[in-house]
Design a protein around this motif. Structure first.
Motif, PDB file in Angstrom:
ATOM      1  N   ARG A   9       0.880  -1.176   0.000  1.00 26.01           N
ATOM      2  CA  ARG A   9       0.000   0.000   0.000  1.00 26.01           C
ATOM      3  C   ARG A   9       0.911   1.217   0.000  1.00 26.01           C
ATOM      4  O   ARG A   9       1.124   1.856   1.020  1.00 26.01           O
ATOM      5  CB  ARG A   9      -0.922  -0.006   1.200  1.00 26.01           C
ATOM      6  CG  ARG A   9      -2.014  -1.045   1.096  1.00 26.01           C
ATOM      7  CD  ARG A   9      -3.056  -0.836   2.175  1.00 26.01           C
ATOM      8  NE  ARG A   9      -4.034  -1.913   2.180  1.00 26.01           N
ATOM      9  CZ  ARG A   9      -5.021  -2.013   3.060  1.00 26.01           C
ATOM     10  NH1 ARG A   9      -5.140  -1.105   4.013  1.00 26.01           N
ATOM     11  NH2 ARG A   9      -5.875  -3.008   3.006  1.00 26.01           N
ATOM     12  N   GLU A  61      -8.171  -5.814   4.616  1.00 28.33           N
ATOM     13  CA  GLU A  61      -8.459  -6.132   3.223  1.00 28.33           C
ATOM     14  C   GLU A  61      -9.959  -6.376   3.073  1.00 28.33           C
ATOM     15  O   GLU A  61     -10.613  -6.884   3.993  1.00 28.33           O
ATOM     16  CB  GLU A  61      -7.660  -7.370   2.787  1.00 28.33           C
ATOM     17  CG  GLU A  61      -7.856  -7.792   1.355  1.00 28.33           C
ATOM     18  CD  GLU A  61      -7.552  -6.683   0.385  1.00 28.33           C
ATOM     19  OE1 GLU A  61      -8.495  -6.306  -0.345  1.00 28.33           O
ATOM     20  OE2 GLU A  61      -6.407  -6.183   0.360  1.00 28.33           O
ATOM     21  N   TYR A  97      -6.928   2.856  -3.376  1.00 32.46           N
ATOM     22  CA  TYR A  97      -6.078   3.152  -2.225  1.00 32.46           C
ATOM     23  C   TYR A  97      -6.017   4.661  -1.977  1.00 32.46           C
ATOM     24  O   TYR A  97      -5.996   5.456  -2.925  1.00 32.46           O
ATOM     25  CB  TYR A  97      -4.656   2.626  -2.445  1.00 32.46           C
ATOM     26  CG  TYR A  97      -4.526   1.129  -2.313  1.00 32.46           C
ATOM     27  CD1 TYR A  97      -4.999   0.473  -1.187  1.00 32.46           C
ATOM     28  CD2 TYR A  97      -3.919   0.373  -3.307  1.00 32.46           C
ATOM     29  CE1 TYR A  97      -4.878  -0.896  -1.053  1.00 32.46           C
ATOM     30  CE2 TYR A  97      -3.800  -1.003  -3.185  1.00 32.46           C
ATOM     31  CZ  TYR A  97      -4.278  -1.635  -2.054  1.00 32.46           C
ATOM     32  OH  TYR A  97      -4.165  -2.991  -1.935  1.00 32.46           O
ATOM     33  N   THR A 141      -1.745   6.922   0.774  1.00 35.93           N
ATOM     34  CA  THR A 141      -0.474   6.235   0.564  1.00 35.93           C
ATOM     35  C   THR A 141       0.633   7.269   0.388  1.00 35.93           C
ATOM     36  O   THR A 141       0.393   8.387  -0.056  1.00 35.93           O
ATOM     37  CB  THR A 141      -0.537   5.329  -0.676  1.00 35.93           C
ATOM     38  OG1 THR A 141      -0.812   6.142  -1.828  1.00 35.93           O
ATOM     39  CG2 THR A 141      -1.614   4.281  -0.525  1.00 35.93           C
ATOM     40  N   GLY A 198      -1.659   3.649   4.418  1.00 37.29           N
ATOM     41  CA  GLY A 198      -2.549   3.510   3.272  1.00 37.29           C
ATOM     42  C   GLY A 198      -3.820   2.761   3.628  1.00 37.29           C
ATOM     43  O   GLY A 198      -3.795   1.773   4.357  1.00 37.29           O
ATOM     44  N   ILE A 229      -7.938   1.468   2.151  1.00 36.66           N
ATOM     45  CA  ILE A 229      -8.780   1.197   0.999  1.00 36.66           C
ATOM     46  C   ILE A 229      -9.999   2.100   1.081  1.00 36.66           C
ATOM     47  O   ILE A 229     -10.725   2.087   2.084  1.00 36.66           O
ATOM     48  CB  ILE A 229      -9.223  -0.270   0.950  1.00 36.66           C
ATOM     49  CG1 ILE A 229      -8.008  -1.192   0.825  1.00 36.66           C
ATOM     50  CG2 ILE A 229     -10.175  -0.512  -0.211  1.00 36.66           C
ATOM     51  CD1 ILE A 229      -8.355  -2.669   0.883  1.00 36.66           C
TER      52      ILE A 229
END
Length: 490
Positions: free
Chosen positions: A302, A405, A431, A434, A442, A444
């Motif tokens: 990430r 995740e 992402y 980051t 980082g 999601i």
């Protein structure tokens, strides 16, 4: 008689002999003719006879034309030249294959129904097979949109016993040829491979197809590529704070790539968090860097601006809690030290985190945080069922910023009476947060606030919006960033 004629005949004969294995486009042939006929006949001194000067000039012209042909029809050279100009992404494997003389010319030329299939370049080692395939029409023009590999058109790789090892696919990347490739998860152990093409139709699905026979077959001797394969045993083992032991095993250097192998094992406490076969859903995050700290490769990072030259990855269960991993990269440094650095890992575990809300209250956003994952609910609606059976299902729209995740998660929804429904994700993610100098930060982002385009929980079977709803994450793909380990590889 024109004094040029004997010289021109010889040059044309030379050109023909040098290009007999190539399909030369009309444009190039016209350029050759123009070059010969446009060479001047005057202002030549006695010290440099006319014919000799014309030979030199014409040969230079011929060399230029053949170089042009080679650039566009000899794909390995074309790709090598191009790749050298892509910063930090040269195809070291193809360069090394060329250096070792392992670029084969199978001299394949198959004609049918006005189309000519040509293969003049093929490279193979135990981990990758690459061929450059061109398809020319009647005018000698390469057509890049006619050949599609599918059930009817296949290119197979067979070992010396006739067993199919793998099939090839078109990697794209260039318009000058079909870049057919197969990445082999488990390196081949055979002295010879056969590339067998069964090509029977040209054209896009849904359009009028051209049926024909462009089948081909050729062998590649693997003995020299196998001799170039070397194995180096690795040392190093580490146990993370949350119970995963990582052990480095070996490097296998091949012509077109380097295979890196390691093993992982979960302790009893970690396995208890992942009962049944949940523990088998794992993913590793690591990178290699030079002694000076410059990145070489990264896997599952990430991190913005990551270098990614992974060709294949594979994992398999060895015994309960223990897995074997292999990754094949285009290259890893040779004859100089570098570091392997473990950045983190993912394991699918039981969770049980939940949050409750009233859908009617979502006229204003409601934010919930579980296990460092943030969900901002923004709406509830009835939508056509994804089963396409005419029924409806409840959709809960949200934006998320997720530390863990999102793959392999399992969600359930419960109404006020406690009735259980399955909930599935629908939407796009990316992402965020980051940084180029950070490997472990980082998140999601689920949904896109700029569009705006939220993510959704789609609750199957819930055909009316309930007064109250509880969303439960039964299973989470847990992300661990607690490793602090690196190994110097010399």
């Amino acid at each position: 008689m024109n004094y040029h004629e004997p010289v021109d005949r010889e040059l044309k004969r030379l050109l023909k002999s040098k290009t007999q294995e190539l399909v030369v486009p009309d444009l190039v042939q016209v350029a050759v003719e123009h070059s010969l006929h446009s060479l001047p006949e005057q202002n030549v001194t006695k010290a440099y006879p006319k014919n000799k000067w014309r030979w030199v000039a014409a040969v230079l012209s011929l060399f230029l034309v053949l170089s042009t042909i080679s650039f566009y029809t000899v794909p390995t050279f074309a790709e090598m030249i191009r790749s050298l100009f892509v910063k930090n992404h040269p195809d070291i494997g193809l360069l090394k294959a060329q250096e070792l003389g392992l670029v084969h010319n199978p001299q394949i030329k198959v004609k049918d129904k006005g189309y000519t299939l040509v293969i003049n370049e093929a490279v193979a080692d135990p981990t990758r097979v690459t061929i450059a395939l061109q398809l020319f029409d009647r005018k000698g023009k390469h057509v890049r949109d006619k050949l599609f590999l599918n059930d009817e058109n296949t290119i197979s790789i067979k070992d010396d016993q006739g067993n199919i090892i793998d099939t090839m696919y078109d990697m794209g990347f260039t318009n000058d040829f079909y870049y057919m490739v197969a990445f082999i998860d488990e390196p081949m152990q055979t002295d010879k491979i056969t590339i067998e093409g069964n090509i029977h139709s040209l054209g896009r699905s849904g359009d009028k197809l051209t049926q024909g026979d462009w089948n081909f077959s050729f062998d590649i001797d693997m003995k020299e590529a196998n001799r170039q394969t070397r194995t180096e045993e690795l040392n190093g083992s580490y146990t993370t704070p949350n119970g995963m032991t990582v052990t480095l095993k070996r490097l296998t250097r091949m012509v077109q790539g380097v295979r890196f192998e390691l093993e992982t094992e979960l302790d009893e406490a970690a396995l208890a968090r992942s009962p049944g076969d949940l523990w088998e859903n794992q993913m590793l995050s690591f990178h290699f860097e030079t002694i000076e700290g410059e990145e070489i490769h990264s896997v599952n990072a990430r991190k913005s601006e990551s270098l990614y030259t992974l060709m294949t990855s594979d994992s398999r269960v060895i015994e309960n809690g223990k897995m074997h991993w292999s990754y094949t990269f285009r290259f890893l440094p040779e004859n100089e030290p570098y570091r392997f650095i473990l950045d983190g890992y993912y394991v699918t575990e039981l969770d049980g985190s939940k949050f409750s809300f009233r859908p009617s209250d979502l006229t204003e956003p409601k934010t919930f945080k579980i296990e460092n994952d943030t969900f901002e609910l923004v709406g509830a609606s009835l939508e056509d069922s994804q089963n396409e059976d005419g029924s409806y299902e409840t959709a809960i729209s949200f934006y998320g910023e997720i530390e863990n995740e999102i793959l392999n998660n399992q969600w359930s929804a419960y109404d006020a009476e406690g009735k259980k429904y399955e909930a599935h994700f629908r939407g796009s993610s990316s992402y965020i947060n980051t940084r180029p100098d950070s490997w472990k930060e980082g998140l999601i982002e689920m949904g896109d606030r700029n569009m705006p385009n939220p993510f959704q929980f789609r609750i199957e079977g819930l055909s009316q919006i309930p007064e109250e709803l509880t969303l439960v994450r039964e299973v989470v793909n847990k992300r661990y960033t607690d490793p602090d380990w690196s190994v110097l590889i010399e």
